[in-house]
Design a protein around this motif. Structure first.
Motif, PDB file in Angstrom:
ATOM      1  N   HIS A 435       0.850  -1.257  -0.207  1.00 59.71           N
ATOM      2  CA  HIS A 435      -0.027  -0.064  -0.075  1.00 59.71           C
ATOM      3  C   HIS A 435       0.921   1.166   0.002  1.00 59.71           C
ATOM      4  O   HIS A 435       0.562   2.320  -0.498  1.00 59.71           O
ATOM      5  CB  HIS A 435      -0.834   0.214   1.055  1.00 59.71           C
ATOM      6  CG  HIS A 435      -2.111  -1.105   1.227  1.00 59.71           C
ATOM      7  ND1 HIS A 435      -3.075  -0.752   0.389  1.00 59.71           N
ATOM      8  CD2 HIS A 435      -1.904  -2.203   1.682  1.00 59.71           C
ATOM      9  CE1 HIS A 435      -4.092  -2.139   0.457  1.00 59.71           C
ATOM     10  NE2 HIS A 435      -3.330  -2.792   1.366  1.00 59.71           N
ATOM     11  N   ARG A 439       0.972   4.253  -2.629  1.00 59.52           N
ATOM     12  CA  ARG A 439       0.679   5.939  -2.138  1.00 59.52           C
ATOM     13  C   ARG A 439       1.928   6.653  -2.606  1.00 59.52           C
ATOM     14  O   ARG A 439       1.592   7.973  -3.150  1.00 59.52           O
ATOM     15  CB  ARG A 439       0.540   5.983  -0.644  1.00 59.52           C
ATOM     16  CG  ARG A 439      -0.653   5.118   0.141  1.00 59.52           C
ATOM     17  CD  ARG A 439      -2.019   5.767  -0.115  1.00 59.52           C
ATOM     18  NE  ARG A 439      -2.365   5.736  -1.545  1.00 59.52           N
ATOM     19  CZ  ARG A 439      -2.993   4.745  -2.146  1.00 59.52           C
ATOM     20  NH1 ARG A 439      -2.946   3.711  -1.404  1.00 59.52           N
ATOM     21  NH2 ARG A 439      -3.337   4.806  -3.375  1.00 59.52           N
ATOM     22  N   THR A 660      -3.690   6.990   4.964  1.00 58.48           N
ATOM     23  CA  THR A 660      -2.487   6.648   4.523  1.00 58.48           C
ATOM     24  C   THR A 660      -2.106   5.437   4.192  1.00 58.48           C
ATOM     25  O   THR A 660      -1.031   5.118   3.806  1.00 58.48           O
ATOM     26  CB  THR A 660      -1.309   7.219   5.589  1.00 58.48           C
ATOM     27  OG1 THR A 660      -1.759   6.719   6.701  1.00 58.48           O
ATOM     28  CG2 THR A 660      -1.645   8.751   6.001  1.00 58.48           C
ATOM     29  N   GLY A 663      -5.497   5.285   0.776  1.00 60.28           N
ATOM     30  CA  GLY A 663      -5.484   6.573   0.043  1.00 60.28           C
ATOM     31  C   GLY A 663      -6.749   7.132   0.198  1.00 60.28           C
ATOM     32  O   GLY A 663      -8.002   6.488   0.438  1.00 60.28           O
ATOM     33  N   ARG A 687      -1.099  14.679   0.367  1.00 64.53           N
ATOM     34  CA  ARG A 687       0.487  14.431   0.422  1.00 64.53           C
ATOM     35  C   ARG A 687       0.956  14.761   1.686  1.00 64.53           C
ATOM     36  O   ARG A 687       1.984  14.102   2.266  1.00 64.53           O
ATOM     37  CB  ARG A 687       1.150  15.111  -0.862  1.00 64.53           C
ATOM     38  CG  ARG A 687       0.590  14.333  -2.058  1.00 64.53           C
ATOM     39  CD  ARG A 687       1.565  15.174  -3.207  1.00 64.53           C
ATOM     40  NE  ARG A 687       0.983  16.418  -3.572  1.00 64.53           N
ATOM     41  CZ  ARG A 687      -0.244  16.510  -4.608  1.00 64.53           C
ATOM     42  NH1 ARG A 687      -0.679  15.599  -5.083  1.00 64.53           N
ATOM     43  NH2 ARG A 687      -0.536  17.788  -4.570  1.00 64.53           N
ATOM     44  N   LEU A 690       0.531  11.698   4.123  1.00 63.02           N
ATOM     45  CA  LEU A 690       1.587  10.795   4.092  1.00 63.02           C
ATOM     46  C   LEU A 690       2.799  11.190   4.472  1.00 63.02           C
ATOM     47  O   LEU A 690       3.560  10.150   5.011  1.00 63.02           O
ATOM     48  CB  LEU A 690       1.512  10.486   2.575  1.00 63.02           C
ATOM     49  CG  LEU A 690       2.486   9.345   1.988  1.00 63.02           C
ATOM     50  CD1 LEU A 690       2.057   8.073   2.762  1.00 63.02           C
ATOM     51  CD2 LEU A 690       2.342   9.074   0.473  1.00 63.02           C
TER      52      LEU A 690
END
Length: 731
Positions: A435, A439, A660, A663, A687, A690
């Motif tokens: 994952h 991302r 995170t 998404g 963003r 993350l």
């Protein structure tokens, strides 16, 4: 006084989301919560035996059969059936539903039996074993949550009180009445677009008790965007913000306390009584201000944010804290003000009830335990650029400055720790690295550590600045005999417990510090470093960096000063003295004294940064503060222009959760804003979320990488994010 959210009480849950959301609270995964649940599942042949006419009759035998198998198939969902099958999550009664598009049939699940949609579909409908499901869990999830031609539509139906206003053309929208209504939503990771959401709503509408209004709540920003062109007359819907605004109860810090209830109608009434407040008081008022002493509990009668200074302090202290609409009226009606009460804040409700005053008022543990502070370094520590510091320099410069220096290092050189959070299995996910690759936009077999470092360098920056160490503050204090004498008086007052005298001495001491000239050699050193490292800056920000903050059990949120309008050397010197003086404010001295932190152990460093203008600023915590079991989401608050409106509680900020892992993001509240941020800005926030998770991994003290960060940030034109400070989140 008890508030239990539900159909009659307004269905208020934590601000993670207004309806139970499987991706947040359970997740779109196939692994079971416990063992033995598959023995209770009905087989496909079992579920097919009920005909449409059988299920529509809703007989007692039909309903019992559904309960035994853990699901009811094809039935019209009436309130009695809903009540039989529903669970409660985040304060809402809810059921999980699965629509089989191939058979035009729906399954209403008993969530106590079937905690995951995916388990039910795999084992009951498709006949797989859990071992077979686990062998290709990600692939199965994609087939039910992301395939545009999917067979199944998965969602949650939750019950809410009728507190939604009608909008033009919204025939299915309930009016402001007490009539309950249903909200349909998918998991937050579901990519269902407008056509599938419309089909899903239409099917559920046809099979739901017609007396109940049905609204769709988009589960993420992608769904909001997809539905933008669909008239609400075609697809009636609501949003997190509207549901949050209707909530009578929002938990901020879970816990319980017995204490004396003090209710204040406004800030003036609070200030008039503030000097008499003590550790066993529970304060209730419209919004509790950030100058509170350490208390037993807080009750806010109006909306606020978990990330305000006040609520961060309460979280650090571990005291019960909640938003309870109408609390002051209920307290007055029950004649509770001034009396002893038991106050309990849980995930699904709040209780304030009369209690007996204890015969022996035993002081709480924090009155007798000392907060440990590492021995500071106050000799021969120079002024340096922030970029030269590392995390280990906190003993000489404070945690904030040291962490910013560490951030500069990570942005320049990367870190092998950046993927740590995703390297740890987090149930029910055995592997998150795939994952993370998604991302980061790289292949699963790519060098994820390097990809994470590249991602941070593209999207994150740390403003340039200089770090003024504890040693400079000590030199300044030692330069004035009057200051030293006043510090001696303060120490004596603290030792004698003369807290009335403490406040007046602190005020005098602060005035002395602000008025005392900075020694010439220190002025030259500060000016030289500003010239060397901040030349060209039209405006500077001067921030605190103490060793007496961001400690376990003592956050010190909001008790030290920052100044952001400095333009020249005289202004810089004045701002630095103001920051030094804030270490000795009456409130900061009292709070540290209550926590057992000695005045002799506390020092103040200063950060001088290039000021970064921004259209948007805010605070992020790299967790879901109201559901710490949620390993996916990061919580962001923001407001136009700066972070101050978020942390000082003067305005309600926009509030978001960003996933995170799979998404996507969702808007929880618009706060005081008239409208949501545009899609591009929200993508920048995704963003940022993350980036926060990656930095959480780097700054983690242990190898679970689970300890969240509290990050203040500004969004620069073009989408780059400036991180102003990083510290442990002690909520």
């Amino acid at each position: 006084m008890t508030a239990r959210p539900g159909a009659s009480a307004g269905a208020a849950g934590p601000p993670t989301d207004e309806a139970p959301n499987e991706a947040t609270n359970a997740a779109p995964d196939g692994a079971p919560l416990g063992t033995g649940t598959d023995a209770m599942l009905g087989t496909e042949s079992d579920t097919d035996t009920g005909t449409e006419s059988d299920t529509d009759t809703g007989t007692e035998s039909d309903t019992d059969t559904g309960t035994e198998t853990g699901a009811v198939i094809g039935a019209r969902l009436t309130m009695p059936l809903f009540e039989r099958l529903c669970g409660t999550l985040g304060g809402h009664p809810y059921v999980k539903v699965v629509v089989d598009r191939h058979k035009a049939l729906w399954h209403i699940l008993d969530s106590a039996v079937h905690p995951f949609h995916v388990d039910y579909i795999a084992t009951t409908i498709e006949g797989l074993t859990l071992e077979e499901l686990d062998a290709d869990l990600d692939g199965f999830n994609r087939s039910v949550y992301q395939d545009p031609d999917r067979r199944f539509l998965l969602g949650v139906l939750s019950l809410h009180a009728g507190d939604q206003p009608n909008q033009p053309g919204q025939a299915d929208q309930p009016s402001r009445s007490t009539e309950p209504f249903m909200v349909l939503e998918t998991t937050e990771a579901d990519t269902m677009g407008a056509d599938l959401l419309t089909e899903f709503h239409r099917f559920v509408r046809e099979h739901l008790d017609q007396s109940l209004a049905l609204l769709v709540k988009p589960a993420n920003h992608a769904q909001e965007n997809a539905l933008a062109a669909v008239p609400e007359s075609v697809l009636p819907r609501t949003g997190s913000d509207a549901l949050l605004a209707a909530r009578p109860f929002v938990p901020l810090t879970l816990g319980s306390a017995t204490g004396r209830l003090r209710a204040f109608a406004d800030a003036d009434a609070y200030r008039a009584a503030r000097a008499d407040l003590t550790w066993y008081d529970i304060v209730a008022m419209p919004v509790v201000p950030d100058d509170i002493p350490r208390l037993a509990g807080l009750v806010n009668a109006l909306p606020t944010t978990p990330l305000s200074h006040t609520n961060m302090l309460a979280a650090g202290w571990g005291i019960p804290n909640a938003i309870v609409r109408g609390a002051l009226d209920r307290i007055a009606a029950d004649d509770l003000d001034g009396g002893w009460v038991r106050y309990e804040v849980g995930a699904d409700g709040v209780t304030i009830e009369r209690a007996e005053e204890p015969a022996d008022l035993t002081q709480p543990v924090w009155h007798t335990q000392r907060i440990r502070i590492d021995a500071p370094r106050v000799e021969d520590v120079p002024i340096v650029p922030l970029s030269r510091l590392r995390a280990g320099d906190r003993r000489g410069y404070g945690t904030k400055a040291a962490n910013l220096g560490e951030l500069h290092h990570v942005l320049r050189h990367g870190s092998a720790r950046l993927t740590g959070y995703y390297s740890v299995p987090r149930a029910p996910r055995p592997d998150l690295l795939g994952h993370l690759a998604g991302r980061l936009g790289v292949a699963a077999d790519a060098d994820l550590v390097q990809a994470a470092a590249d991602f941070l360098s593209r999207h994150v920056s740390a403003p340039e600045g200089i770090a003024v160490p504890f040693a400079v503050q000590q030199r300044f204090l030692d330069s004035s005999r009057a200051v030293q004498q006043s510090i001696g008086k303060l120490k004596m007052a603290l030792e004698l417990g003369a807290m009335d005298a403490v406040d007046s001495v602190c005020v005098q001491l602060q005035h002395l510090i602000v008025a005392t000239p900075v020694p010439d050699d220190l002025v030259r050193a500060l000016d030289a470093h500003a010239v060397r490292h901040l030349a060209g800056a039209g405006r500077l920000a001067v921030r605190s960096s103490s060793n007496a903050e961001d400690l376990p059990g003592f956050s010190a949120a909001g008790i030290y000063e920052s100044h952001t309008k400095v333009t020249d050397l005289p202004g810089l010197l004045d701002a630095i003295r103001q920051v030094w003086a804030s270490l000795l404010s009456p409130r900061s001295v009292r709070l540290r004294h209550e926590a057992g932190i000695s005045l002799d152990d506390t020092f103040m460093g200063v950060i001088v940064q290039r000021y970064e203008p921004s259209p948007l600023g805010g605070v992020m915590v790299t967790c879901n503060p109201t559901n710490r079991a949620d390993f996916r989401n990061v919580y962001l608050n923001c407001a136009p222009g700066s972070t101050s409106a978020v942390v000082d509680g003067t305005a309600l900020p926009l509030q978001y959760l960003y996933n995170t892992v799979e998404g996507g993001g969702r808007t929880l509240s618009l706060g005081a804003a008239a409208e949501d941020l545009d899609a591009e800005t929200r993508a920048h926030l995704g963003r940022l979320a993350l980036a926060g998770r990656l930095l959480q991994s780097h700054f983690a003290a242990d190898y679970t990488f689970a300890a969240p960060l509290d990050v203040e940030w500004l969004l620069a034109p073009g989408g780059r994010v400036h991180l102003l400070q990083l510290r442990p989140y002690n909520g």
